[in-house]
Design an enzyme around this catalytic site. Structure first.
Site, PDB file in Angstrom:
ATOM      1  N   TYR A 140       0.817  -1.213   0.000  1.00  0.00           N
ATOM      2  CA  TYR A 140       0.000   0.000   0.000  1.00  0.00           C
ATOM      3  C   TYR A 140       0.855   1.269   0.000  1.00  0.00           C
ATOM      4  CZ  TYR A 140      -4.047  -2.942   1.189  1.00  0.00           C
ATOM      5  OH  TYR A 140      -5.041  -3.880   1.189  1.00  0.00           O
ATOM      6  N   LYS A 192       3.756 -14.325   4.239  1.00  0.00           N
ATOM      7  CA  LYS A 192       3.849 -15.409   3.253  1.00  0.00           C
ATOM      8  C   LYS A 192       5.328 -15.593   2.948  1.00  0.00           C
ATOM      9  CE  LYS A 192       1.450 -17.481   0.563  1.00  0.00           C
ATOM     10  NZ  LYS A 192       0.930 -18.866   0.580  1.00  0.00           N
ATOM     11  N   ASP A 225      -2.405 -17.652   4.372  1.00  0.00           N
ATOM     12  CA  ASP A 225      -3.503 -18.526   3.938  1.00  0.00           C
ATOM     13  C   ASP A 225      -3.923 -19.475   5.056  1.00  0.00           C
ATOM     14  OD1 ASP A 225      -0.925 -19.421   3.469  1.00  0.00           O
ATOM     15  OD2 ASP A 225      -1.301 -20.157   1.440  1.00  0.00           O
ATOM     16  N   ASP A 249      -5.245  -6.016   6.194  1.00  0.00           N
ATOM     17  CA  ASP A 249      -6.513  -5.541   5.659  1.00  0.00           C
ATOM     18  C   ASP A 249      -7.481  -6.711   5.483  1.00  0.00           C
ATOM     19  OD1 ASP A 249      -8.495  -4.087   4.463  1.00  0.00           O
ATOM     20  OD2 ASP A 249      -7.298  -3.391   2.764  1.00  0.00           O
ATOM     21  N   ASP A 253     -10.959  -8.081   8.137  1.00  0.00           N
ATOM     22  CA  ASP A 253     -12.351  -8.205   7.694  1.00  0.00           C
ATOM     23  C   ASP A 253     -12.898  -9.572   8.090  1.00  0.00           C
ATOM     24  OD1 ASP A 253     -12.436  -5.707   6.565  1.00  0.00           O
ATOM     25  OD2 ASP A 253     -13.311  -6.392   4.673  1.00  0.00           O
TER      26      ASP A 253
HETATM   27 MG    MG Z   1     -10.441  -3.249   4.433  1.00  0.00          MG
END
Ligand code: MG
Ligand code: NAI
Length: 350
Positions: A140, A192, A225, A249, A253
């Site tokens: 980001y 990862k 994962d 991020d 969620d």
């Molecule tokens: Mg988000």
């Protein structure tokens, strides 16, 4: 945790934003007032920012507003977003802009399953963990480019930027938090490293370096994962998770979903040196589908306001808000109530 203990007056920049943001922020302000009594006074400055402002005059945020906000102690944000504005414009131009301009390197997102709140998991167990997401680097960071767009030879690159400095402040924050929470005292790093080889090596190296300084806190590592699996099969195993911007991020969620949704998920974007203001906001968006109906759940914003209090060392008042929301959820979360009613019910318990 970085705390400016016992400031008697807090100058707070308020961005109600769009949609339900404008309905839930006043509830959080009312709860804050009730929770601290006379011990703190809040000096609020409202900023007219978000989709409406953008559609009216094309402004996302001005340099003067940024400068002005920089003088405040903290920012309280409702939500921004509107179906009339192309996705990404407000997120990048306003939210990411604030996070980067004020070096809010730590995105802290607690996930707790409150009694009475229904998890989509059949057997959720005792869920109570916090994700520390690095907020200024990784994929980001905005490094990259787009060349020859519109031709068959178009190229897009997006660079994951990871610095020892950036990783270390996230990792250190995670270890401090695990120690302060005093629960399992366990930090799980999520990445990862099997494929993101270079960034992964740096994250692991910093983890081992910092981990040595916290002999009372255990730590381990999980691939992202695998983490998404354990978040639904065994979420109670987690205490503090530390991860990069993108993985953070995504898994927050999922974490929000397993604790019964978005109405109870709070967050803080923290500037660890207090050089610039930190920002406190619910994880959810502006919920255009229910905006204006007065039925949005203000609890996530109220809990974000509690994180604001905690940031300034008012742990006791913050814990009182947390308990009030928890008790309210236990008794009432299955009932349909208005935004204001939920606010009044929480206040009545303080
Ligand atoms: Mg988000
Ligand atoms: P959303 O979080 O706004 O809504 C998703 C679903 O959850 C909707 O059905 C909504 O009604 C419900 N919901 C959300 N918050 C609620 C609350 N407090 N009480 C009861 N129900 C609630 O996500 P969505 O629909 O993807 O995005 C809407 C807009 O918000 C978009 O423009 C998006 O970009 C923006 N957004 C802004 C964020 C921010 O300001 N930090 C974060 C996420 C999305």
């Amino acid at each position: 945790m970085n705390t400016q203990t016992s400031k008697k007056t807090l100058d707070i920049a308020v961005i109600p934003g769009d949609g339900i943001g404008r309905e839930i922020v006043p509830v959080a302000q009312a709860v804050l007032k009730e929770a601290v009594g006379d011990s703190v006074s809040f000096n609020y400055t409202n900023y007219d920012l978000g989709a409406d402002r953008y559609l009216r005059d094309g402004t996302l945020i001005t340099d003067d507003q940024l400068k002005d906000m920089d003088q405040k102690d903290a920012i309280l944000l409702g939500a921004v977003g509107d179906p009339r504005v192309k996705s990404g414009i407000l997120e990048r131009g306003l939210l990411l802009k604030l996070r980067f301009a004020f070096d809010q390197a730590i995105n802290m997102r607690p996930s707790k399953l409150y009694p009475g709140v229904k998890s989509p998991l059949a057997d959720p167990g005792d869920i109570d963990f916090v994700v520390i997401r690095e907020g200024t680097e990784g994929l980001y960071s905005g490094m990259g480019g787009l060349l020859r767009m519109g031709t068959e030879h178009a190229i897009a690159t997006e660079t994951s930027m990871n610095t020892e400095f950036g990783i270390e402040r996230a990792v250190r924050f995670a270890f401090e938090l695990a120690r302060k929470r005093g629960g399992k005292k366990h930090v799980t790093m999520v990445n990862k490293t099997n494929v993101l080889y270079y960034a992964g090596q740096l994250w692991l190296w910093v983890m081992d370096k910092v981990g040595k300084e916290y002999p009372d806190v255990t730590y381990d590592y999980l691939h992202a994962d695998a983490c998404t699996i354990f978040l639904v099969t065994d979420p109670s195993r987690f205490d503090v998770i530390v991860t990069d911007n993108l993985f953070g991020d995504i898994i927050t969620d999922e974490a929000g979903a397993v604790v019964g949704g978005i109405g109870y998920s709070a967050s803080a974007n923290i500037n660890v040196t207090d050089e610039h203001p930190s920002m406190f906001e619910p994880i959810h968006g502006s919920a255009p589908d229910i905006a204006g109906k007065g039925i949005a759940n203000p609890s996530a914003t109220v809990l974000s306001a509690a994180m604001l209090l905690q940031h300034f060392g008012y742990d006791e008042a913050a814990a009182r808000i947390d308990r009030a929301v928890e008790a309210d959820a236990e008794e009432n979360s299955s009932r349909k109530r208005s935004t204001d009613q939920i606010g009044q019910d929480i206040i009545a318990r303080l």
